[in-house]
Scaffold this motif. Structure first.
Motif, PDB file in Angstrom:
ATOM      1  N   THR A  87      22.112  -2.111   1.231  1.00 53.04           N
ATOM      2  CA  THR A  87      21.063  -1.787   2.186  1.00 53.04           C
ATOM      3  C   THR A  87      21.756  -1.341   3.457  1.00 53.04           C
ATOM      4  N   LYS A  89      20.244   0.436   6.199  1.00 50.73           N
ATOM      5  CA  LYS A  89      19.425   0.344   7.414  1.00 50.73           C
ATOM      6  C   LYS A  89      18.132  -0.373   7.074  1.00 50.73           C
ATOM      7  N   THR A  90      17.578  -1.083   8.062  1.00 51.77           N
ATOM      8  CA  THR A  90      16.335  -1.826   7.854  1.00 51.77           C
ATOM      9  C   THR A  90      15.458  -1.730   9.105  1.00 51.77           C
ATOM     10  N   THR A  92      11.297  -3.183  10.414  1.00 54.88           N
ATOM     11  CA  THR A  92      10.073  -3.903  10.064  1.00 54.88           C
ATOM     12  C   THR A  92       8.898  -3.226  10.757  1.00 54.88           C
ATOM     13  N   VAL A  97       8.749  -4.190   5.263  1.00 49.28           N
ATOM     14  CA  VAL A  97      10.160  -3.950   5.589  1.00 49.28           C
ATOM     15  C   VAL A  97      10.578  -2.672   4.879  1.00 49.28           C
ATOM     16  N   GLU A  99      13.650   0.117   4.128  1.00 43.21           N
ATOM     17  CA  GLU A  99      15.117   0.126   4.041  1.00 43.21           C
ATOM     18  C   GLU A  99      15.630   1.475   3.546  1.00 43.21           C
ATOM     19  N   ARG A 101      18.411   2.501   1.137  1.00 39.66           N
ATOM     20  CA  ARG A 101      19.304   1.975   0.106  1.00 39.66           C
ATOM     21  C   ARG A 101      20.330   3.067  -0.179  1.00 39.66           C
ATOM     22  N   ARG A 112      13.145   2.279   0.402  1.00 39.58           N
ATOM     23  CA  ARG A 112      12.438   1.201  -0.286  1.00 39.58           C
ATOM     24  C   ARG A 112      11.601   0.459   0.750  1.00 39.58           C
ATOM     25  N   THR A 114       9.326  -3.132   1.105  1.00 35.43           N
ATOM     26  CA  THR A 114       8.969  -4.420   0.503  1.00 35.43           C
ATOM     27  C   THR A 114       7.916  -5.077   1.389  1.00 35.43           C
ATOM     28  N   TYR A 145       9.625   2.464  -3.946  1.00 35.29           N
ATOM     29  CA  TYR A 145      10.829   3.155  -3.529  1.00 35.29           C
ATOM     30  C   TYR A 145      10.707   4.631  -3.841  1.00 35.29           C
ATOM     31  N   THR A 171      13.595   3.670  10.049  1.00 31.82           N
ATOM     32  CA  THR A 171      14.920   3.136  10.355  1.00 31.82           C
ATOM     33  C   THR A 171      15.573   4.070  11.360  1.00 31.82           C
TER      34      THR A 171
END
Length: 172
Positions: A87, A89-90, A92, A97, A99, A101, A112, A114, A145, A171
């Motif tokens: 992962t 970068k993330t 919220t 969340v 990301e 990938r 992705r 979640t 994703y 991100t």
């Protein structure tokens, strides 16, 4: 008894013939491998190799694409996920969340989301040209994703989520 002896002779002759054919094939293969590499280097000196062809030779078992060959394809189906992914970068957005990938082995990234809800959409982009998206379509699903995009490194990719409410976040 005479027929048993004759049958043994024919079997032995077949073995000798088979050994001869194998020997000839070994000689042909040896000539090919000893002379072809130098010939290819001279003949192909002016041509640049295909990035997909040159990288696919060194891919680990189970990995089916690299770089541009991965764009638009599913990371799991192409063998780019599992132990080959990080992962990068993330962010919220609400409860979701999002990301980026990234698989260095595959030279590709994907987005992705979640903790998402039905109607939420995730997108990934690499520059201004390539963009792929995925969304939550079934009630109860919480993960979606995108297909992959080719990138030189994880920093080249950006993932965004658009929630069903219209709220959007990305991100860095």
């Amino acid at each position: 008894m005479g027929s048993a002896g004759a049958g043994g002779s024919r079997g032995r002759g077949g073995d000798v013939f088979l050994a001869g054919v194998v020997g000839v094939l070994v000689v042909i293969a040896a000539v090919f491998f000893l002379t072809d590499p130098g010939g290819d280097k001279k003949a192909g000196a002016g041509k640049s190799p295909s990035p997909t062809a040159s990288t696919s030779v060194s891919l680990p078992a189970g990995v089916k694409c690299s770089g541009q060959g991965c764009t638009g394809k599913d990371a799991e189906a192409m063998g780019c996920s599992g132990n080959l992914v990080t992962t990068a970068k993330t962010a919220t957005v609400g409860a979701a969340v999002v990301e980026v990938r990234y698989s260095e082995t595959c030279g590709a990234a994907w987005g992705r989301v979640t903790q998402a809800g039905q109607g939420d959409k995730v997108e990934v982009s690499a520059g201004k040209v390539t963009e792929e998206s995925g969304s939550i379509t079934e009630a109860g699903d919480t993960i979606a994703y995108t297909p992959m995009v080719a990138v030189k490194d994880a920093g080249a990719a950006k993932a965004c989520v658009t929630l069903a409410s219209g709220r959007r976040g990305c991100t860095d």
